[in-house]
Enzyme design. Structure first.
Site, PDB file in Angstrom:
ATOM      1  CG  ASP A 188    -116.707  42.635  61.744  1.00  0.00           C
ATOM      2  OD1 ASP A 188    -117.504  42.847  62.580  1.00  0.00           O
ATOM      3  OD2 ASP A 188    -116.275  41.585  61.352  1.00  0.00           O
ATOM      4  CE  LYS A 209    -118.675  39.683  63.119  1.00  0.00           C
ATOM      5  NZ  LYS A 209    -117.196  39.359  63.030  1.00  0.00           N
ATOM      6  CB  CYS A 256    -118.014  39.524  58.616  1.00  0.00           C
ATOM      7  SG  CYS A 256    -116.759  38.764  59.527  1.00  0.00           S
TER       8      CYS A 256
HETATM    9  C1  VGL Z   1    -113.369  39.055  58.844  1.00  0.00           C
HETATM   10  C2  VGL Z   1    -111.792  37.490  58.300  1.00  0.00           C
HETATM   11  C3  VGL Z   1    -111.512  37.447  59.875  1.00  0.00           C
HETATM   12  C4  VGL Z   1    -114.475  39.907  58.279  1.00  0.00           C
HETATM   13  C5  VGL Z   1    -113.295  38.674  60.430  1.00  0.00           C
HETATM   14  O1  VGL Z   1    -114.914  41.043  58.904  1.00  0.00           O
HETATM   15  O2  VGL Z   1    -115.128  39.776  57.254  1.00  0.00           O
HETATM   16  N1  VGL Z   1    -112.736  38.500  57.860  1.00  0.00           N
HETATM   17  N2  VGL Z   1    -112.209  38.019  60.484  1.00  0.00           N
END
Ligand code: VGL
Ligand code: ZN
Length: 202
Positions: free
Chosen positions: A13, A111, A156
């Site tokens: 991410d 995702k 994540c």
């Molecule tokens: C994430 C919160 C919501 C992350 C993704 O990448 O850690 N955190 N969506």
């Protein structure tokens, strides 16, 4: 860095919305980018994940009137933290940070695209059952050792590393290539969980 057989770099991410100026900015999130780019030169196999939500996703506080971002709500699959809107399909915030430079990355796992379930882990959505497909891909490619980096350390990255270890992968998290959101101590809780679960933190 020598290439190790069977080793994959899992880059989690590294998207604009998780970097300073983004909608769910992780403090100093962009600092991981040069570290990850440098590390990636030593990996033949790289998988990227991309948080990828439809508008009105159930993990967004804006979808639940009267509920604030960073509060918690009960979902059919358990407790869910509510987030500011982020990483919506095809938005600039959902794009990988332009500084990320890993041309050999072979797979992007998206995702969180089901409206009713959030997904932190690269392996399973937050119901802990719905697979992303990564658990099939890695053994088919004979990848058994996973090095995890990216954002956010305590969400994540944490869930991805825990699922990897639980499914028998040799799992390493490189701390200087991660940054945490750290809601009420979640960064420290993550380190404790890694110790308990045999996940190496370097
Ligand atoms: C994430 C919160 C919501 C992350 C993704 O990448 O850690 N955190 N969506
Ligand atoms: Zn998300």
């Amino acid at each position: 860095m020598a290439v190790r057989e069977g080793e994959v770099l899992l880059v989690i991410d590294v998207q604009n919305d998780f970097c300073p100026g983004g909608r769910l900015a992780v403090p100093k999130g962009d600092e991981v980018i040069p570290v990850i780019n440098r590390m990636a030169r030593g990996f033949r196999h790289v998988v990227l994940t991309q948080d990828w939500h439809p508008d009105g996703h159930s993990s967004f506080a804006s979808t639940h009137p009267g509920h604030d971002a960073f509060s918690t709500i009960a979902m059919p699959y358990g407790q869910q933290t509510l987030w500011p809107d982020h990483c919506t399909w095809e938005s600039a915030g959902a794009a990988f940070h332009p500084g990320l430079d890993i041309p050999q990355a072979a797979l992007v796992i998206r995702k969180g695209f089901r409206p009713e379930i959030d997904s932190y882990s690269a392996f399973f959505e937050n119901d802990r059952k719905t697979p992303t497909g990564l658990l099939g891909y890695l053994p088919e490619r004979q990848l058994t050792r996973i090095v995890c980096v990216g954002l956010a350390f305590d969400y994540c990255v944490r869930y991805s590393a825990e699922d990897a270890a639980q499914h028998g992968f040799d799992t390493i998290v490189v701390e200087e290539a991660c940054r945490a959101i750290d809601l009420n101590g979640t960064a420290a809780q993550t380190k404790a969980a890694f110790r308990d679960k045999g996940i190496k933190l370097t």
